[in-house]
Design an enzyme around this catalytic site. Structure first.
Site, PDB file in Angstrom:
ATOM      1  N   LYS A   1      45.730  43.861  36.832  1.00  0.00           N
ATOM      2  CA  LYS A   1      46.167  45.235  37.116  1.00  0.00           C
ATOM      3  C   LYS A   1      47.564  45.251  37.716  1.00  0.00           C
ATOM      4  O   LYS A   1      48.347  46.171  37.455  1.00  0.00           O
ATOM      5  CB  LYS A   1      45.161  45.931  38.048  1.00  0.00           C
ATOM      6  CG  LYS A   1      43.965  46.497  37.315  1.00  0.00           C
ATOM      7  CD  LYS A   1      43.180  47.489  38.143  1.00  0.00           C
ATOM      8  CE  LYS A   1      42.387  46.834  39.223  1.00  0.00           C
ATOM      9  NZ  LYS A   1      41.498  47.798  39.931  1.00  0.00           N
TER      10      LYS A   1
ATOM     11  N   ARG B   1      35.131  35.809  34.380  1.00  0.00           N
ATOM     12  CA  ARG B   1      35.836  37.008  33.972  1.00  0.00           C
ATOM     13  C   ARG B   1      36.277  36.869  32.523  1.00  0.00           C
ATOM     14  O   ARG B   1      36.330  35.774  31.965  1.00  0.00           O
ATOM     15  CB  ARG B   1      37.043  37.262  34.873  1.00  0.00           C
ATOM     16  CG  ARG B   1      38.110  36.204  34.794  1.00  0.00           C
ATOM     17  CD  ARG B   1      39.280  36.515  35.715  1.00  0.00           C
ATOM     18  NE  ARG B   1      39.925  37.763  35.334  1.00  0.00           N
ATOM     19  CZ  ARG B   1      40.853  38.366  36.063  1.00  0.00           C
ATOM     20  NH1 ARG B   1      41.236  37.839  37.231  1.00  0.00           N
ATOM     21  NH2 ARG B   1      41.404  39.481  35.655  1.00  0.00           N
TER      22      ARG B   1
ATOM     23  N   GLU C   1      38.173  48.860  42.439  1.00  0.00           N
ATOM     24  CA  GLU C   1      39.172  49.348  43.382  1.00  0.00           C
ATOM     25  C   GLU C   1      40.057  50.354  42.634  1.00  0.00           C
ATOM     26  O   GLU C   1      40.598  50.007  41.583  1.00  0.00           O
ATOM     27  CB  GLU C   1      40.024  48.192  43.900  1.00  0.00           C
ATOM     28  CG  GLU C   1      39.247  47.154  44.675  1.00  0.00           C
ATOM     29  CD  GLU C   1      40.124  45.974  45.049  1.00  0.00           C
ATOM     30  OE1 GLU C   1      41.015  46.132  45.910  1.00  0.00           O
ATOM     31  OE2 GLU C   1      39.936  44.900  44.454  1.00  0.00           O
TER      32      GLU C   1
END
Length: 565
Positions: free
Chosen positions: A269, A259, A34
């Site tokens: 983020k 992750r 994204e």
């Protein structure tokens, strides 16, 4: 990279699909960020997996921007993502795609769900939707708008597209099961009204698909075979499957992996953006940041990051990788490849009183002991030198083997010198100059009579020194888990106030005055350093410390832990 590595559970799944010919022997993956921030080291793991799996099976990997939320997305982020993936060494050919490329198709799919009686326009507000969704132990409640006729839903959905309704007043929801054990399947929102300027489509759209709806359809449209994502999307997989099955669309296989989590590091983020906006760092490319642009500016190489990702492997179990593992990956590479140089970061003048005034000689210095083909260079030597201030003690502590009154040491590539005196500032008492004598017979660093010294110091000729600034970077956070914060505070309470030390008056050997932009070096006895390609300018060279020669932080932590026990 991945194509030559040992098997992991993802490879085993793909192997089974190849054996059963599930996708006609094809493998096509995608890296779908994204564009709402810069990529970080956690994304590097995903990039290596996505591109690596494709390469291992002679397949293809697309780069796709999942740009469905214009409120948080910017063209700057798109450009940075493209630059970072290229820098890591991966090539997507002509397969750069955007979810926004498919907005018209996705809208058509949504309309088809309405016609099939599997989606409806809902007038509940976001808060009302949340209140009626239920809990893990209680089912949700049907929306009063759930049974609108398909024709009315189509008309209202078109009105949403045409801008007839205010933001937030209506949504398109999937009609699934408000009593589902998977809360995400309780009539999730597929579209919302949001008048935001999109970095690619401008103001063409005032409705945007939700990520979960657009993502699976984008995978389907592109013919992705294996939709590899991180473990938090495992709960979303039932919706991924439901959308594609409800439409009878081509159906990739979603596979989830754990992750990346690294000690003393934030990989969110949202939180990284907070650090940038709060000016806790100088930007996304601040060398203390775990972003790829920050690591690149600090001096990390793409190959070191790829090797790190290979080393930590692929798992379905969450864990925390120690930051030392990442540092060791770049340290090992630079030890083999970085040319050596001498630099004095905290200079103290050393005068050799019996060395002829005005004389200069050139000494041979090894460029890289790990690479004999790198050869040697000449370094000038004279009567006045600079050494590190920490390499001298007027009153030495026990086991201090470096320079002190009456003590003899070796100067790297040069001579033995013995301290005979020191000069102090009359006001402060600080030592400003060390006076020594040298033994001319020890040129090259060995004594003909066989006597030994216990320390070798690096140095720089004062007459030939190049001035430079050095920035010493440490961990951005003091705690292994930065989120472990005191009550009524957050991760920012654990920011390391000493994560950056700027040394403005460093002295370098002359060869570093000709250092190329973005050059990497080992400053002998000090660490690995990188000529900052952003901050350096004509007449002002700035070197960033990439990593120390040893894992000093871990040793300090262990020492502190022992004291507290």
């Amino acid at each position: 990279m991945e194509n030559n590595k040992e098997k992991n559970f993802i490879r085993e799944i793909v192997d089974e699909h190849m054996r059963t010919d599930r996708f006609d022997g094809k493998v096509r993956t995608r890296f779908p960020p994204e564009p709402n921030g810069y990529l970080h080291i956690g994304h590097a793991k995903a990039i290596c997996i996505d591109f690596g799996i494709a390469a291992a099976y002679n397949g293809l990997c697309n780069l796709r921007m999942d740009d469905t939320n214009p409120e948080k997305e910017e063209a700057e982020y798109v450009d940075s993502i493209i630059e970072d993936v290229k820098w890591l060494g991966f090539d997507w050919g002509d397969r750069l795609f955007y979810a926004s490329d498919y907005f018209e198709k996705i809208y058509g799919y949504a309309a088809e769900l309405i016609r099939l009686g599997k989606a409806y326009v809902c007038d509940l507000t976001a808060d009302q939707v949340r209140d009626t969704r239920g809990t893990l132990t209680e089912p949700g409640k049907n929306s009063p708008f759930r049974d609108r006729p398909a024709e009315e839903n189509l008309r209202l959905f078109e009105g949403m597209r045409n801008g007839e309704f205010p933001d937030g007043s209506r949504t398109l929801r999937a009609k699934i099961d408000m009593a589902s054990s998977h809360i995400i399947m309780r009539d999730p929102v597929l579209y919302r009204i949001k008048r935001e300027h999109h970095h690619r489509t401008g103001d063409k759209w005032c409705i945007y698909p939700m990520y979960d709806f657009a993502h699976c359809l984008s995978d389907s449209i592109e013919g992705i075979t294996h939709s590899i994502c991180t473990l938090e999307f495992e709960n979303n997989r039932p919706l991924y499957d439901w959308v594609l099955d409800a439409l009878g669309a081509y159906h990739p296989q979603q596979i989830e992996f754990a992750r990346l989590n690294i000690s003393h590091t934030i990989l969110s983020k949202r939180k990284l953006l907070e650090l940038v906006r709060d000016r806790r760092v100088t930007g996304w490319d601040d060398p203390r940041m775990p972003t790829l642009s920050g690591l690149r500016r600090r001096g990390y190489t793409a190959s070191a990051i790829r090797n790190f990702c290979d080393r930590i492997g692929v798992s379905k179990m969450d864990s925390i990788i120690d930051l030392a593992v990442l540092e060791n990956a770049v340290r090992e590479e630079l030890n083999k490849t970085a040319p050596r140089a001498m630099a004095v970061l905290r200079p103290l003048k050393l005068v050799i009183t019996n060395y002829p005034e005005g004389k200069t000689e050139e000494l041979d210095a090894v460029n890289n002991p790990e690479d004999p083909s790198a050869g040697t260079r000449k370094v000038p030597f004279g009567r006045e030198l600079y050494i590190e201030r920490d390499d001298f003690r007027e009153v030495p502590p026990p086991k201090f083997y470096r320079l002190s009154p009456g003590k003899e040491v070796r100067l790297r590539y040069a001579y033995f010198v013995k301290c005979v005196d020191c000069v102090k500032d009359a006001k402060t008492g600080e030592v400003t100059e060390v006076r020594c004598v040298y033994d001319p017979a020890t040129r090259g660093g060995d004594a003909p009579d066989g006597r030994k010294v216990k320390a070798t110091l690096h140095w720089v000729s004062a007459a030939h020194a190049v001035n430079a600034e050095v920035r010493l970077y440490g961990n951005l956070f003091t705690k292994r888990d930065p989120n472990d914060a005191p009550e009524r505070s957050d991760y920012r309470a654990n920011l390391n106030k000493n994560s950056l030390e700027i040394l403005a008056s460093c002295k370098m050997e002359p060869s570093l005055g000709e250092a190329k932009t973005a050059g990497r070096y080992q400053f002998e006895r000090l660490g690995y350093f990188y000529l900052d390609p952003v901050a350096s300018q004509e007449g002002k060279r700035i070197f960033n410390r990439t990593v120390s020669l040893k894992d000093e932080w871990t040793k300090l932590e262990q020492k502190s832990l022992k004291k507290s026990q």
